[in-house]
Design a protein around this motif. Structure first.
Motif, PDB file in Angstrom:
ATOM      1  N   LYS A   1      13.225  18.010   2.288  1.00  0.00           N
ATOM      2  CA  LYS A   1      12.055  17.468   1.734  1.00  0.00           C
ATOM      3  C   LYS A   1      10.997  18.511   1.574  1.00  0.00           C
ATOM      4  O   LYS A   1      10.721  19.445   2.150  1.00  0.00           O
ATOM      5  N   TYR A   2      10.083  18.033   0.484  1.00  0.00           N
ATOM      6  CA  TYR A   2       8.981  19.209   0.058  1.00  0.00           C
ATOM      7  C   TYR A   2       7.520  18.514   0.532  1.00  0.00           C
ATOM      8  O   TYR A   2       7.553  17.239   0.205  1.00  0.00           O
ATOM      9  N   PRO A   3       6.877  18.938   1.338  1.00  0.00           N
ATOM     10  CA  PRO A   3       5.657  18.599   1.834  1.00  0.00           C
ATOM     11  C   PRO A   3       4.531  18.594   0.744  1.00  0.00           C
ATOM     12  O   PRO A   3       3.904  19.522   0.313  1.00  0.00           O
ATOM     13  N   TYR A   4       4.297  17.284   0.164  1.00  0.00           N
ATOM     14  CA  TYR A   4       2.961  17.086  -0.832  1.00  0.00           C
ATOM     15  C   TYR A   4       1.824  16.957  -0.095  1.00  0.00           C
ATOM     16  O   TYR A   4       1.846  16.414   1.077  1.00  0.00           O
ATOM     17  N   TYR A   5       0.657  17.367  -0.649  1.00  0.00           N
ATOM     18  CA  TYR A   5      -0.316  16.782  -0.330  1.00  0.00           C
ATOM     19  C   TYR A   5      -1.274  15.748  -0.923  1.00  0.00           C
ATOM     20  O   TYR A   5      -0.628  15.457  -2.229  1.00  0.00           O
ATOM     21  N   VAL A   6      -1.623  14.661  -0.136  1.00  0.00           N
ATOM     22  CA  VAL A   6      -1.989  13.215  -0.852  1.00  0.00           C
ATOM     23  C   VAL A   6      -3.465  13.207  -0.951  1.00  0.00           C
ATOM     24  O   VAL A   6      -3.999  13.330   0.276  1.00  0.00           O
ATOM     25  N   ASP A   7      -4.139  12.820  -2.074  1.00  0.00           N
ATOM     26  CA  ASP A   7      -5.229  12.508  -2.189  1.00  0.00           C
ATOM     27  C   ASP A   7      -5.189  10.933  -2.060  1.00  0.00           C
ATOM     28  O   ASP A   7      -4.789  10.323  -3.072  1.00  0.00           O
ATOM     29  N   LEU A   8      -5.540  10.206  -0.992  1.00  0.00           N
ATOM     30  CA  LEU A   8      -5.679   8.703  -0.950  1.00  0.00           C
ATOM     31  C   LEU A   8      -7.077   8.206  -1.198  1.00  0.00           C
ATOM     32  O   LEU A   8      -7.964   8.661  -0.423  1.00  0.00           O
ATOM     33  N   TYR A   9      -7.031   7.459  -2.362  1.00  0.00           N
ATOM     34  CA  TYR A   9      -8.422   6.664  -2.603  1.00  0.00           C
ATOM     35  C   TYR A   9      -8.310   5.231  -2.339  1.00  0.00           C
ATOM     36  O   TYR A   9      -7.231   4.754  -2.693  1.00  0.00           O
ATOM     37  N   SER A  10      -9.528   4.570  -2.054  1.00  0.00           N
ATOM     38  CA  SER A  10      -9.779   3.369  -1.828  1.00  0.00           C
ATOM     39  C   SER A  10     -10.776   3.099  -2.961  1.00  0.00           C
ATOM     40  O   SER A  10     -11.866   3.892  -3.191  1.00  0.00           O
TER      41      SER A  10
ATOM     42  N   ASN B   1       1.224  -5.873 -11.090  1.00  0.00           N
ATOM     43  CA  ASN B   1       1.202  -7.027 -10.750  1.00  0.00           C
ATOM     44  C   ASN B   1       0.113  -7.187  -9.700  1.00  0.00           C
ATOM     45  O   ASN B   1       0.082  -6.691  -8.496  1.00  0.00           O
ATOM     46  N   THR B   2      -1.132  -7.915  -9.770  1.00  0.00           N
ATOM     47  CA  THR B   2      -2.376  -7.890  -8.986  1.00  0.00           C
ATOM     48  C   THR B   2      -2.064  -8.794  -7.839  1.00  0.00           C
ATOM     49  O   THR B   2      -2.898  -8.665  -6.792  1.00  0.00           O
ATOM     50  N   SER B   3      -1.007  -9.552  -7.829  1.00  0.00           N
ATOM     51  CA  SER B   3      -0.814 -10.334  -6.811  1.00  0.00           C
ATOM     52  C   SER B   3      -0.349  -9.904  -5.208  1.00  0.00           C
ATOM     53  O   SER B   3      -0.558 -10.479  -4.283  1.00  0.00           O
ATOM     54  N   VAL B   4       0.000  -8.750  -5.368  1.00  0.00           N
ATOM     55  CA  VAL B   4       0.388  -7.859  -4.288  1.00  0.00           C
ATOM     56  C   VAL B   4      -0.446  -6.803  -3.810  1.00  0.00           C
ATOM     57  O   VAL B   4      -0.269  -6.134  -3.023  1.00  0.00           O
ATOM     58  N   LEU B   5      -1.789  -6.785  -4.484  1.00  0.00           N
ATOM     59  CA  LEU B   5      -2.622  -5.487  -4.618  1.00  0.00           C
ATOM     60  C   LEU B   5      -2.987  -5.426  -3.141  1.00  0.00           C
ATOM     61  O   LEU B   5      -3.038  -4.431  -2.411  1.00  0.00           O
ATOM     62  N   PHE B   6      -3.230  -6.653  -2.394  1.00  0.00           N
ATOM     63  CA  PHE B   6      -3.914  -6.534  -0.861  1.00  0.00           C
ATOM     64  C   PHE B   6      -2.845  -7.141  -0.077  1.00  0.00           C
ATOM     65  O   PHE B   6      -3.103  -7.314   1.423  1.00  0.00           O
ATOM     66  N   ASP B   7      -1.501  -6.743  -0.193  1.00  0.00           N
ATOM     67  CA  ASP B   7      -0.566  -7.053   0.835  1.00  0.00           C
ATOM     68  C   ASP B   7      -0.458  -5.834   1.784  1.00  0.00           C
ATOM     69  O   ASP B   7       0.162  -4.843   1.625  1.00  0.00           O
ATOM     70  N   LYS B   8      -0.749  -6.283   3.000  1.00  0.00           N
ATOM     71  CA  LYS B   8      -0.739  -5.267   4.073  1.00  0.00           C
ATOM     72  C   LYS B   8       0.452  -4.924   4.769  1.00  0.00           C
ATOM     73  O   LYS B   8       0.711  -3.954   5.325  1.00  0.00           O
TER      74      LYS B   8
ATOM     75  N   GLU C   1      -9.476  -1.222  -0.217  1.00  0.00           N
ATOM     76  CA  GLU C   1     -10.251  -0.919   0.757  1.00  0.00           C
ATOM     77  C   GLU C   1      -9.491  -1.455   2.285  1.00  0.00           C
ATOM     78  O   GLU C   1      -9.596  -0.828   3.160  1.00  0.00           O
ATOM     79  N   GLU C   2      -9.068  -2.484   1.922  1.00  0.00           N
ATOM     80  CA  GLU C   2      -8.350  -3.222   3.405  1.00  0.00           C
ATOM     81  C   GLU C   2      -7.174  -2.284   3.810  1.00  0.00           C
ATOM     82  O   GLU C   2      -7.301  -2.019   5.078  1.00  0.00           O
ATOM     83  N   ILE C   3      -6.272  -1.823   2.980  1.00  0.00           N
ATOM     84  CA  ILE C   3      -5.111  -0.911   3.166  1.00  0.00           C
ATOM     85  C   ILE C   3      -5.773   0.192   3.453  1.00  0.00           C
ATOM     86  O   ILE C   3      -5.060   0.966   4.468  1.00  0.00           O
ATOM     87  N   PHE C   4      -6.570   0.905   2.714  1.00  0.00           N
ATOM     88  CA  PHE C   4      -7.289   2.355   3.288  1.00  0.00           C
ATOM     89  C   PHE C   4      -7.878   2.217   4.699  1.00  0.00           C
ATOM     90  O   PHE C   4      -7.523   3.276   5.404  1.00  0.00           O
ATOM     91  N   ASN C   5      -8.403   1.052   5.284  1.00  0.00           N
ATOM     92  CA  ASN C   5      -8.710   0.973   6.454  1.00  0.00           C
ATOM     93  C   ASN C   5      -7.752   0.968   7.258  1.00  0.00           C
ATOM     94  O   ASN C   5      -7.793   1.468   8.589  1.00  0.00           O
ATOM     95  N   GLU C   6      -6.682   0.028   7.127  1.00  0.00           N
ATOM     96  CA  GLU C   6      -5.686  -0.027   7.760  1.00  0.00           C
ATOM     97  C   GLU C   6      -4.864   1.420   8.111  1.00  0.00           C
ATOM     98  O   GLU C   6      -4.283   1.607   9.331  1.00  0.00           O
ATOM     99  N   LEU C   7      -4.607   2.286   6.894  1.00  0.00           N
ATOM    100  CA  LEU C   7      -4.117   3.386   7.274  1.00  0.00           C
ATOM    101  C   LEU C   7      -4.775   4.410   8.104  1.00  0.00           C
ATOM    102  O   LEU C   7      -4.323   5.154   8.790  1.00  0.00           O
TER     103      LEU C   7
END
Length: 870
Positions: free
Chosen positions: A563-572, A588-595, A676-682
């Motif tokens: 595996k190759y290590p990618y750097y990730v810029d995660l935005y909320s 599909n916007t119905s799954v956008l906030f599925d934690k 934002e909710e998933i960002f805070n969860e992570l």
């Protein structure tokens, strides 16, 4: 005055037109040299005064001085100005409504400090005793704590201490923002003393107070009598003379008063503008630029003045030969030409200096209206004249005249009596030298052939005229292309900025009321709130981008267990913006906030600069599909460990970016967007202390300037505002400012070249009176004569364009290649500028020819043939 000098003066008087052209050309060159030298010195003076206006005037600072040491520094012979300054400390500001600016910061100065630091008193007076104080207007306007002149203010003043950290060696200054973690302040004030002050004035917010500082500035008074070990101060000195010796002198003074040299610091930001800081290249860059510009001016001036003196020697060849026949020595003939140059210099140099100063003064008056917006300065650019700048201009001008006269003077000294009287020195021809193609006569007629032969016969004058035109062509086209490239680069640098205003916060959480106030402003048409954090992702070799696959073939050790290590810029992104963005990219916007699912929009394509190909290329950042999983890790660099966070589900792949994000990752990088909710969860509680996250708000506005003013009124002092629209305006103003100087410079160089062309062509035509008379005597009609002159003009113009345009294109391409280090755009020729140059060249040459011919057209053929010279 000897007889040779008298004869030289008489020759200058008899040839008024040529003398006048030479004098004007020399005046222009001297004026340009003076203007460039004055511009460099005036610009340095501007940035010196701006630095003083922003941060105060001082050169050397001695820290932690005693009363005796302060007195010794004050009375030193090198001291021109003397300032005592102390940081008394911090106190809590009771009732402050700005939670990120809870302190009053008390600073103290003596009278010298009040005079030399930018302290703008808006109400009342400055302190006169240590029991008096002035407060920043921001305490009332921003913290909403009301004080009036005459109020008593009791403060517990101490030093800031960060919690949960090892012992701090240095005091925490205003440069450090308030330390806040999880919404809680992680610092206290210790070692406090109680002080009571009387408010005697209100000041504007000091320019040296950082926007992120946690304390509102208050200033009190001090002097030598109040210095103690509990109240240390610094002595800041303004020196009588600023040069490189100040470093040794400051150390010697410190040694003399028993002060450790580690307690000496220097105002390097100001000193570098005096040219005394060794580690700064501003002065070398500026003076190198001035040297290059002066070199170009000298080359153009020498071309004109040398040509004028060379023609003078040609005209006077017969005269000098006659003088030689009656006993004039080589030295006398050479000195005659030098004397002519001296006379031109005596007239031209003083006038050139005066016109140069007047010209730069008018230019400064015009551009001062642009300076404030272009350079963001509060002081005006004024003409600074120093004896050195005038001396440099005069010496360079003398050198220019000497170089211009040296070769003609040598030539004059070598003219023998026989050759001069027979006039065989200027034109030495063979049949081969003036041979022309038969095609010229067939296509254009006999008149064109005669005109071309004449250019070949007078090759030196022809080359001088062509050179003058080429210089103007190259300068104009190069500068036009450079200016267009600057504009294009600015457009490209901001092309991806899909917003008008960016707000960046110094804290890790937002004031919801403040955000609501901003986003509800009337002119705000759209907004997005974005948080950003950095993670790592381990991606299977089969899914990595094509450039990475090539890279791991060469360096297999880059893979970790396949595996190759990618750097990730995660935005909320705020929910409203995220829904619109998801709809735009087809998710599909119905799954956008599925934690449970943790869906993310992933940027699959990006552009990066390939060093091997030397250009920007577009690649797929990752080779995967919707529904795939990406494991996120937290990389602990200190302990060299990776910690699994969670698995992200790819909800959509796109190359579209939401407002505020301008970069879609690079080789080995991924950009993802979640709610934002998933960002805070992570960002679990454990990670939140270790993963740095940034918060920004991006706005689109119908009136960005008005919106910025309204935000500044609401600003709590912890927000950095970047106005893209204003920045673009400033860049345009800067280009206009540069254009004023550059095109002014090009105009003057062109004036010199035009004067050179007129001088060369008109003198050449005058010397050909007998030739024209001879042609007319053998039957050349006025129509044929005009055709011949027109063809000569065309040959001049065509030859100049054949040299000038390719050279210009070569330089333009080199400029384009240098721009390609940062930007990518296709090389395009400035066709309108080239067309303008073509038209201008033929107008200049044609006008010069018509002017010259008008002087000889009505000459009597018989009388002209009988003349030996003009």
């Amino acid at each position: 005055m000897n007889i040779m000098q008298k004869l030289t003066l008489r020759h200058l008087k008899e040839n008024k037109r040529r003398t006048l052209v030479t004098v004007i050309g020399t005046i222009i060159s001297v004026a340009m040299i003076t203007a460039v030298a004055t511009l460099a010195i005036s610009f340095l003076d501007l940035i010196q005064r701006q630095e003083i206006a922003d941060r105060g005037e001082w050169h050397v600072q001695y820290h932690n001085v005693s009363e005796a040491q302060a007195e010794a520094i004050k009375n030193d012979v090198s001291t021109k100005g003397y300032i005592l300054s102390g940081n008394r400390g911090y106190s809590y500001l009771e009732g402050s409504q700005n939670e990120y600016k809870p302190y009053i910061f008390v600073k103290e100065y003596n009278e010298g400090g009040f005079e030399n630091f930018p302290i703008a008193l808006s109400e009342g007076r400055l302190p006169e005793t240590p029991d008096e104080i002035v407060l920043s207007v921001e305490i009332m306007a921003n913290a909403k704590v009301e004080y009036e002149i005459g109020d008593e203010l009791s403060l517990e003043i101490g030093e800031r201490v960060f919690l949960h950290e090892e012992k701090q060696e240095d005091p925490i200054t205003q440069q450090y923002s308030l330390k806040v973690v999880d919404g809680e302040i992680q610092e206290i004030i210790e070692n406090t003393v109680t002080k009571t002050y009387k408010v005697v004035g209100i000041i504007d917010r000091p320019t040296w107070e950082p926007a992120w500082s946690p304390g509102y500035t208050a200033i009190t008074y001090t002097d030598e009598t109040f210095i103690s070990s509990e109240s240390p101060v610094s002595a800041l000195v303004i020196l009588n003379k600023v040069d490189r010796s100040i470093y040794n002198y400051a150390e010697q003074l410190a040694s003399k008063i028993n002060l450790d040299t580690k307690f000496i610091s220097y105002n390097n930001d100001l000193l570098r503008y005096y040219g005394v800081t060794n580690n700064d290249n501003l002065n070398s860059t500026m003076f190198s630029l001035v040297a290059v510009i002066m070199s170009v001016i000298i080359i153009g001036s020498v071309a004109l003045i040398y040509n004028a003196f060379a023609i003078s020697v040609s005209e006077r060849a017969r005269h000098l030969g006659m003088l030689s026949s009656v006993g004039a020595t080589k030295r006398q003939k050479r000195n005659s030409v030098f004397f002519e140059g001296a006379v031109i210099g005596v007239i031209s140099i003083p006038l050139g200096v005066v016109f140069g100063l007047l010209g730069i003064g008018v230019t400064f008056w015009f551009i001062n209206r642009l300076l404030h917006d272009a350079l963001n300065v509060s002081v005006k650019l004024t003409v600074v004249v120093t004896p050195m700048s005038i001396l440099i201009a005069a010496l360079v001008s003398m050198l220019t005249i000497f170089i211009s006269t040296y070769l003609p003077a040598r030539k004059a000294s070598r003219i023998s009596a026989i050759d001069a009287i027979r006039q065989t020195t200027d034109i030495k021809l063979t049949g081969k030298a003036v041979k022309t193609s038969k095609l010229v006569r067939r296509l254009f007629g006999m008149e064109a052939e005669i005109g071309l032969k004449n250019l070949k016969r007078n090759k030196r004058k022809y080359q001088i005229t062509v050179f003058s035109l080429v210089v103007s062509i190259v300068l104009f086209l190069t500068v036009s292309f450079f200016t267009e490239s600057l504009e294009k680069s600015i457009d490209l640098s901001q092309a991806n900025l899909n917003y008008d205003i960016q707000l960046t916060f110094s804290q890790d959480r937002l004031d919801e009321q403040f955000v609501q106030s901003i986003t509800s402003l009337e002119e705000v048409t759209d907004f997005s709130i974005i948080k950003q954090a950095t993670f790592q992702a381990m991606v299977d070799e089969s899914n990595i981008s094509a450039p990475l696959k090539d890279l791991v073939k060469e360096e297999p050790d880059l893979l970790e267990q396949g595996k190759y290590p990618y750097y990730v810029d995660l935005y909320s992104v705020d929910d409203e913006t995220l829904v619109r963005y998801a709809e735009k990219v087809g998710m599909n916007t119905s799954v956008l906030f599925d934690k449970a699912m943790l869906p993310a929009i992933v940027i699959e394509k990006t552009k990066y600069e390939d060093s091997k190909q030397g250009k920007f290329v577009e690649i797929e950042t990752i080779q995967t599909s919707v529904g795939g999983k990406i494991d996120l890790y937290y990389q602990d660099w200190e302990n060299e460990q990776s910690e699994f966070v969670d698995a992200i589900t790819i909800g959509a792949l796109t190359d579209e970016l939401p407002m505020g994000v301008t970069y879609g990752g690079g080789v080995g990088g991924l950009t993802m967007f979640v709610s934002e909710e998933i960002f805070n969860e992570l960002l679990t509680l454990d990670l939140e202390k270790r993963v740095e996250s940034n918060i920004s708000i991006y706005l689109e506005s119908s009136d960005p300037l008005k919106t910025q003013e309204e935000i500044e009124e609401l600003n709590n002092g912890n927000t950095y505002i970047y106005n893209v629209y204003k920045s673009r305006q400033q860049n345009q103003q800067m280009i206009l400012l540069m254009s004023v100087f550059i095109y002014g410079f090009i105009t003057l160089i062109t004036v010199i070249s035009i004067a050179n062309i007129f001088n060369t062509i008109s003198t050449s035509i005058s010397l050909r009176k007998r030739e024209f008379a001879m042609l007319k005597s053998v039957g050349m009609t006025p129509k044929s004569f005009n055709k011949m002159i027109n063809y000569e003009s065309i040959f001049y113009g065509v030859k100049a364009l054949l040299y000038g345009v390719p050279v210009s294109i070569g330089i333009m391409y080199l400029l384009h290649r240098s721009m390609m280090n940062t930007f990518e755009y296709r090389f395009e020729l400035p066709w309108m500028s080239i067309l303008s140059v073509v038209i201008a060249v033929f107008i200049i040459v044609g006008t010069a020819m018509l002017y010259s011919i008008s002087k000889v057209r009505r000459e009597n053929i018989i009388e002209t043939l009988k003349q030996e010279n003009i």
